[in-house]
Design an enzyme around this catalytic site. Sequence first.
Site, mmCIF file in Angstrom:
data_model
loop_
_atom_site.group_PDB
_atom_site.id
_atom_site.type_symbol
_atom_site.label_atom_id
_atom_site.label_comp_id
_atom_site.label_asym_id
_atom_site.label_seq_id
_atom_site.Cartn_x
_atom_site.Cartn_y
_atom_site.Cartn_z
ATOM 1 N N ASP A 35 0.710 -1.205 -0.007
ATOM 2 C CA ASP A 35 -0.108 -0.187 -0.148
ATOM 3 C C ASP A 35 0.893 1.276 -0.025
ATOM 4 O OD1 ASP A 35 -2.237 -1.762 0.389
ATOM 5 O OD2 ASP A 35 -2.002 -1.710 2.640
ATOM 6 N N GLU A 68 -11.378 0.577 -3.744
ATOM 7 C CA GLU A 68 -10.530 1.253 -2.738
ATOM 8 C C GLU A 68 -9.361 1.894 -3.158
ATOM 9 O OE1 GLU A 68 -9.930 -2.242 -0.432
ATOM 10 O OE2 GLU A 68 -8.191 -2.954 -2.125
#
Length: 513
Positions: A15, A181
């Site tokens: 991420d 997302e």
Amino acid sequence: MLEYRNPVLTGMYPDPSVCRVGEDYYLVTSTFEYLPGIPVFHSRDLVHWEQIGHAIHRPEQLSLHGVKTRGGLYAPTIREHEGTFYVVCTLAEGQGGNYRNFFVSAADPRGPWSMPIVVEQSGIDPSLFFAGDGTVYLTSNLFGEGYSRPVIQKSVMDIKSGKLLTKPRVIAAGSGGAATEAPHLYFMHGKYYLLCAEGGTALGHMVTVFRADNPWGPFDEACPHNPILTARDDIASAPLLATGHADLITTQHGETWMVFLCYRHATNKHHHLGRETALLPVTWDDHGWPRVVGGKVAAEYVNCQNTQLTGTPFDDAPVTDTFTADTLNLCWNSVRCFPAQVSRKPESGGLSLHGEAGTLSDDQCAFIGQRQRHFDCQIETRVSFRAHGSNEEAGIALRQCDTAYYAWVLTSRAGQPAIVLKRTVGDMHTESGGYPVDGEQPVTLMVKADREQYHFGIAVGDGVRWLETASTRLLSTEVNGGFTGVYIGMYATGNGLDCRKPAIFHSFTCRKA
């Protein structure tokens, strides 16, 4: 530098988010249940990264007590505005559990970072966007609340208090992929662009992009060549799999680059290092849409001869740590607590771990580890420990999660000092070994890793006696679920009781083979 190799950050660094100030780049990644949390990296060329701190670096900022395995700190975003750095992140109490978004700030990315400010916006993967008129937008995903799949929402936020100045509003629904997302908002080429991840953070992962004429959208103008990055259609041959969760950065030379997560199979259809950080250049077509150089499938080797990337590699964390510094190296983490809460520095030197009741299956334990960053590597630690009962043990642990780990430890069997290998995978627990050792002298424990196996041994004279093996596959995501990678480190426990004496780790070495 004419070529670099992906991933640029190997091991469990997923991420990624990046920002630039002048010629300096700063990057953060997820850390889940490990503390200190949210490593902060610095680079001058986007390829070579040096860790300079953590955004969550002291106990009063945050507690992870009771956080479920693979919960914790999810998907941070780093941005800089008017001399202040901001990191916004999600605290997840567990998969499918409660989520809270917060941000911390600092004048220097090395720290210290502020106490967290909670923001009352639901969802995960929050991101900040500072508009030219001073408006601060908070973007995150949204699941439930009448939507059949996650969508993207946004609000206006007061950056000093964290108070929402508007109610969150849905601005995008993605392209139809699962688990929309990782939203990041940019103003580029006279348009507002929204970068998203879809498909779930596994083999179907992908990067999609949308644009609008104003920051509220709706972002329903999709890039005609979405997804712009994915390995979903080339699973058998792609070197980097599950590519997604990206962030864009514009260099001081006007070039656009993308950082994103990926993973690499170690063996057939299994990976155990976790999701890693990779980098690719991006160009813009005549219609103002981004294209990843080389196509949708990420390349392992990237030629950057025609770019402005320059720089000198930073050194990795030290190969051998003898624990002589006043503080631990930034590569070390503990599970749901800070290393200083489970260790100390004895006057005789080294690092002391006092085994308590907790094991690697419990909420907290005496474990200090670092990410396994290479498939082929060798680990060794020189440790002094005399077990006063078969419950006491100390040595090297390889941890994937609370229910998947190996422990190569000094203990006691039949009243005599011995070394055993303990394996825990789900509800299966095994032990092998019982090799006798001299309990009065330090012992050098060894682990040699390749793509398929861990080999466990002890130093004998000038050589190594290899005694046990265990499969890397059994510490993989495909076996255990979730999305975390293997940590390797020092470990002590009394298995339900306190150990009488601590284990002293004189040194710890981890080198790429």
